[in-house]
Scaffold this active site. Structure first.
Site, short mmCIF file in Angstrom:
data_model
loop_
_atom_site.label_atom_id
_atom_site.label_comp_id
_atom_site.label_asym_id
_atom_site.label_seq_id
_atom_site.Cartn_x
_atom_site.Cartn_y
_atom_site.Cartn_z
CD1 TRP A 1 46.60 41.73 40.68
CD2 TRP A 1 47.17 41.79 42.85
NE1 TRP A 1 46.18 42.93 41.20
CE2 TRP A 1 46.52 43.00 42.52
CE3 TRP A 1 47.62 41.59 44.15
CZ2 TRP A 1 46.31 44.01 43.45
CZ3 TRP A 1 47.41 42.60 45.08
CH2 TRP A 1 46.76 43.78 44.74
CG ASN B 1 43.52 45.17 40.60
OD1 ASN B 1 44.37 44.51 40.01
ND2 ASN B 1 43.16 46.36 40.15
CG ASP B 2 39.97 47.73 39.83
OD1 ASP B 2 40.46 47.57 40.96
OD2 ASP B 2 40.12 48.76 39.16
CB SER C 1 39.14 48.76 35.25
OG SER C 1 39.80 48.13 36.30
#
Length: 603
Positions: A149, A151-152, A209
């Site tokens: 996976w 994301n950001d 993040s």
């Protein structure tokens, strides 16, 4: 506690470093009821491969595994922590690797795994983990993780000829979890090399993040030229800001032993995503942190001790919202170096104009303490008008260039997209500039010039007939670029449809009755994995000028990105056709199409 002995299992023959003597890797399992199991591995291979079964998930933002197994390689380090792994119960969707102490003894602890689980018999020892692409929808020329996976994007930094793309990463599955900083590098922002994860989840919590800077003057004392990473640790201390440093060009990081370096003064729950930059007038480092519904500014001389300056943003932009992943930089207006403005990027979730997550921005002035926005609080300016553009942040240390990388998904369905080996990708990087239109200042986001190297072959359509269905050059590979100038007829829909033999299609057109650019993916292919996926997105043409508009459209096997009039309008949407689009048909009988070029693209 009842102890159960599972026995000794021979799993393969390995050669010693000298190559002259064979050693046998063995596993011995002991169960202490269903609450704890310990696996002892002698003469360990490189990896223990764990069988994963993805759970059914019918939600969006923040979905988690339902009672996952917890797995930990025991090293004695107090920062070691259990990782969440959705071990198989009925079937195996794929394997993930747990790195072992190669050639030595390894102890792996398991929680929440029944002693009679089928997963025990399917675990494998291996010196390799195959990341050869097995997913039909893996993009051809966009960055995506080798597996797992993502994301950001975070920690983006340029140093010594390399662009470092760190990203929120789960190396133990292709759904959200185990937040770690994944890592890829590139010399041109087009061709990416996957490296080992840079900052792993630890006992303080998930590694959320953040950002990275090059400390060329050794202000932090970790060495001149060290890459300093700032991230949010989310766990037992809440959400706090931490520091790690690298002296090997960002390959590995050492966490600062006095973390955290910044905690919320009011105990705020949502306090994350630090963006650090050098502010020349004050000769100090500055940090912006997303603090629930506002951004907070801090300053520091040594990157370790931070002083609060101000807060900004309450009531600004779309409502309701949650501020995340800030960025802050200065740009000349219309290229005029004597007239510069500051830009605050705010990623919001929820709040996107089309639902879920999106990126808005604010233009204004900054005096070293406070940011003052030029527009009224209720004004929302969108960096991208599509549904799949979020967590946009920029590279540091790139001089006058401001280069942004978005995450190409939406929290409403990011965990549900029809892929298994990996989930999510990044858009092609965009170069940001400021322009004025109708007395207001906006941010354009155009393709970086380096993207030109994607073009492999080009065909030109000298005359466009709206009754003809054209074969798309390179369409069978699912990756191409379409460029054209459109002069739309009055009241028409001027544009084109991309389609395949299955009747799946995506429409892109200028709607001159509504005065907007539209991308319609309602019939684009697989759309029923989420009720929030099928839709048409649009952008107001008032952001552009003139009667003729230039469209630059990038099509990958699972995405469409539109760059209009040099990035004045940008629109990014995912698609999941069951076959690549290999046909194009134009619409708008009274409209004019000029300089129509279709290019096969690839790495």
């Amino acid at each position: 506690m009842k102890k159960q002995f599972r026995g000794l299992v021979l799993l393969g023959t390995l050669l010693t470093a000298m190559g002259s003597q064979a050693q046998t890797a063995t596993m011995k399992m002991e169960h202490y009821g269903d609450s704890l199991s310990v696996l002892k591995i002698e003469s360990s291979t490189q990896y223990l491969l764990l069988p994963v079964q993805e759970p059914n998930m019918n939600g969006g933002a923040g979905m988690r595994f339902m009672r996952p197994a917890q797995v930990k390689l025991y090293t004695g380090n107090p920062m070691d922590t259990f990782l969440d792994v959705s071990l198989m119960t009925d079937k195996t969707d794929y394997y993930v690797p747990l790195k072992l102490n190669k050639g030595k003894e390894s102890y792996v602890e398991f929680k929440n795994v029944p002693a009679n689980s089928k997963a025990w018999d399917l675990m494998k020892l291996s010196d390799t983990f195959d990341t050869t692409n097995t997913d039909y929808y893996r993009p051809i020329f966009h960055h995506s993780p080798a597996y797992g996976w993502m994301n950001d994007a975070n920690g983006l930094v340029y140093k010594d000829g390399e662009y470092h793309l760190y990203f929120q990463y789960n190396p133990m599955g292709s759904r959200w979890g185990n937040m770690t900083w994944g890592h890829s590098v590139s010399k041109d922002m087009i061709h990416w090399e996957h490296l080992d994860p840079a900052i792993w989840r630890d006992s303080m919590g998930h590694i959320f993040s953040g950002s990275s800077v090059v400390d060329k003057d050794n202000t932090a004392g970790f060495g001149a030229g060290a890459i300093i990473a700032f991230y949010t640790s989310s766990g037992r201390l809440g959400q706090v800001q931490c520091l790690a440093y690298s002296n090997d060009n960002g390959r590995t990081f050492q966490k600062y032993d006095k973390n955290p370096v910044l905690t919320p003064f009011d105990g705020l729950k949502n306090f994350r995503d630090p963006k650090v930059f050098w502010y020349e007038p004050a000769q100090k480092w500055y940090m912006i942190v997303s603090a629930d519904k506002e951004m907070r500014f801090y300053s520091s001389s040594n990157l370790k001790e931070w002083e609060y300056l101000s807060g900004w943003g309450k009531g600004y932009g779309v409502q309701p919202n949650q501020f995340e992943c800030p960025d802050f930089f200065q740009l000349p207006v219309n290229g005029n170096e004597k007239n510069k403005k500051w830009v605050m990027i705010v990623n919001v979730n929820p709040g996107c104009i089309w639902g879920g997550s999106g990126t808005e921005y604010f233009v204004g002035d900054f005096d070293g303490k406070e940011f003052k926005c030029d527009s009224e609080p209720e004004v929302a300016k969108w960096l991208d008008w599509g549904k799949d553009h979020y967590a946009t942040v920029t590279f540091s240390n790139t001089g006058d260039r401001v280069i942004a990388v978005p995450w190409m998904s939406n929290w409403q369905y990011a965990n549900q997209t029809p892929t298994l080996q990996y989930r999510s990708s990044n858009s092609i990087p965009r170069e940001l500039k400021l322009f004025t239109q109708n007395g207001k200042t906006y941010v354009s986001a155009d393709l970086i010039p380096e993207a030109a190297m994607l073009k492999k072959e080009t065909e030109t359509l000298k005359k466009v007939n709206t009754q003809t269905v054209y074969d798309v050059f390179g369409g069978k590979e699912g990756a191409y670029q379409i460029e054209m100038d459109i002069t739309p007829g009055n009241g028409e829909q001027a544009g084109f449809t991309l389609s395949n033999a299955l009747g799946e299609k995506t429409l892109i057109y200028l709607d001159m009755k509504e005065n907007k650019l539209v991308m319609d993916r309602n019939q684009s292919g697989k759309v029923d994995f989420s009720k929030d996926f099928p839709l048409a997105t649009s952008a107001p043409l008032e952001l552009c000028k003139g009667k003729t508009h230039h469209l630059n459209v990038l099509v990958d096997i699972n995405s469409v990105e539109i760059f209009m009039d040099g990035g004045r309008i940008v629109m990014t949407n995912l698609i999941f056709p069951n076959k690549p689009y290999d046909k194009i048909q134009f619409m708008g009988a009274k409209s004019k199409f000029a300089n129509v070029k279709v290019s096969k693209v690839g790495l």
